[in-house]
Write an enzyme that holds these catalytic residues in place. Sequence first.
Site, PDB file in Angstrom:
ATOM      1  CG  ASP A   1      -0.384  -0.025   2.520  1.00 49.48           C
ATOM      2  OD1 ASP A   1       0.848  -0.173   2.616  1.00 49.48           O
ATOM      3  OD2 ASP A   1      -1.141   0.095   3.523  1.00 49.48           O
ATOM      4  CB  SER A   2       4.599   1.663  -0.186  1.00 50.94           C
ATOM      5  OG  SER A   2       4.784   0.528  -1.012  1.00 50.94           O
TER       6      SER A   2
ATOM      7  CG  ASP B   1       0.484  -4.064   2.031  1.00 52.58           C
ATOM      8  OD1 ASP B   1       0.557  -4.934   2.923  1.00 52.58           O
ATOM      9  OD2 ASP B   1       1.321  -3.153   1.896  1.00 52.58           O
TER      10      ASP B   1
ATOM     11  CE  LYS C   1       3.322  -5.935   3.710  1.00 57.56           C
ATOM     12  NZ  LYS C   1       2.833  -4.799   4.520  1.00 57.56           N
TER      13      LYS C   1
ATOM     14  CD  GLU D   1       0.655  -1.447   7.896  1.00 55.50           C
ATOM     15  OE1 GLU D   1       0.337  -0.664   8.826  1.00 55.50           O
ATOM     16  OE2 GLU D   1       1.119  -1.063   6.805  1.00 55.50           O
TER      17      GLU D   1
ATOM     18  CD  GLU E   1       8.229  -0.264   7.422  1.00 56.60           C
ATOM     19  OE1 GLU E   1       7.262  -0.961   7.039  1.00 56.60           O
ATOM     20  OE2 GLU E   1       8.443   0.895   6.998  1.00 56.60           O
TER      21      GLU E   1
HETATM   22  O1  KIV Z   1       3.541  -1.088   1.610  1.00 56.84           O
HETATM   23  C1  KIV Z   1       4.705  -1.516   1.550  1.00 56.84           C
HETATM   24  O2  KIV Z   1       5.438  -1.311   0.567  1.00 56.84           O
HETATM   25  C2  KIV Z   1       5.201  -2.277   2.679  1.00 56.84           C
HETATM   26  C3  KIV Z   1       6.685  -2.494   2.720  1.00 56.84           C
HETATM   27  C4  KIV Z   1       7.348  -1.258   3.162  1.00 56.84           C
HETATM   28  C5  KIV Z   1       7.029  -3.666   3.561  1.00 56.84           C
HETATM   29  O3  KIV Z   1       4.462  -2.649   3.523  1.00 56.84           O
END
Ligand code: KIV
Length: 275
Positions: free
Chosen positions: A44-45, A83, A113, A115, A182
Amino acid sequence: MKNTVLTFAKAKEDGTKISMLTAYDYSTAKLMNNAGINSILVGDSLGNVMLGYEDTISVTMEDMIHHTKAVSRGAKDALVVADMPFMSYQTSVYDAVVNAGRLMKEGRANAVKLEGGKEVCPQIKAIVEAGIPVCAHIGLTPQSINAFGGNKVQGKTEAAAQKLIEDALSIQAAGAFAVVIEAVPEKLAALITSKLDIVTIGIGAGNGCDGQVLVYQDMLGMYSDFTPKFVKKYANLGEIMTAAFKQYDEEVKSSAFPAAEHTYKIDDDIIEKLY
Ligand code: KIV
């Protein structure tokens, strides 16, 4: 050969490292896949590096599905992890399973993924029970940036370090196949790694993790808004791209581009008849 959760488990067993990079589009995913990267994270970056937001909070399920679809088409062998965006799983176990299902079904991800630690273990358990592999993410979790008060290294006090260890063990017990760690001190990440049977993927967590992940625009020098200490720049594509854009601009304006070799021909006889 397709990387799967079994590849991750075998790597942990054999002590070989897992490489992961983020990608958000077909062409980049294909290049990474062909370079032998084990896993591609549609992070989600993308909120920061693709959409220009200052954080990941505004990223939607539709954004994630759109980019996951593109990456999945380019990642023949790499395991695609998508994500789960902010508020797609925190709200309830039901929402978590439905949204994880959408990333698999519509996005064609191989895993999701999310968090968080202990507090999201009911969600992890339910998603795994639905047949969807889950990678967890602890330490600096960007969706909680407002709660953290900024991008800060996590786990530096004894209590915070103990909590991270407990979170990691709970995540493993809930059925996750891997966990991203992280912005955590190297020795703590190595200790967590030694306590787990599942793979740890570090980002700003030192060399003691079972694998590493970086945001590709960071490692290629394409994103200059903010570069964390843990980023190694493997190339400076930002400079190369800017130079190419400038040259293009000059050549368009001077009529140097397009040249004869970039141009289609037609018989002069035909053209003359058209005047
Ligand atoms: O969103 C993302 O790119 C991430 C990485 C920084 C692990 O969660």
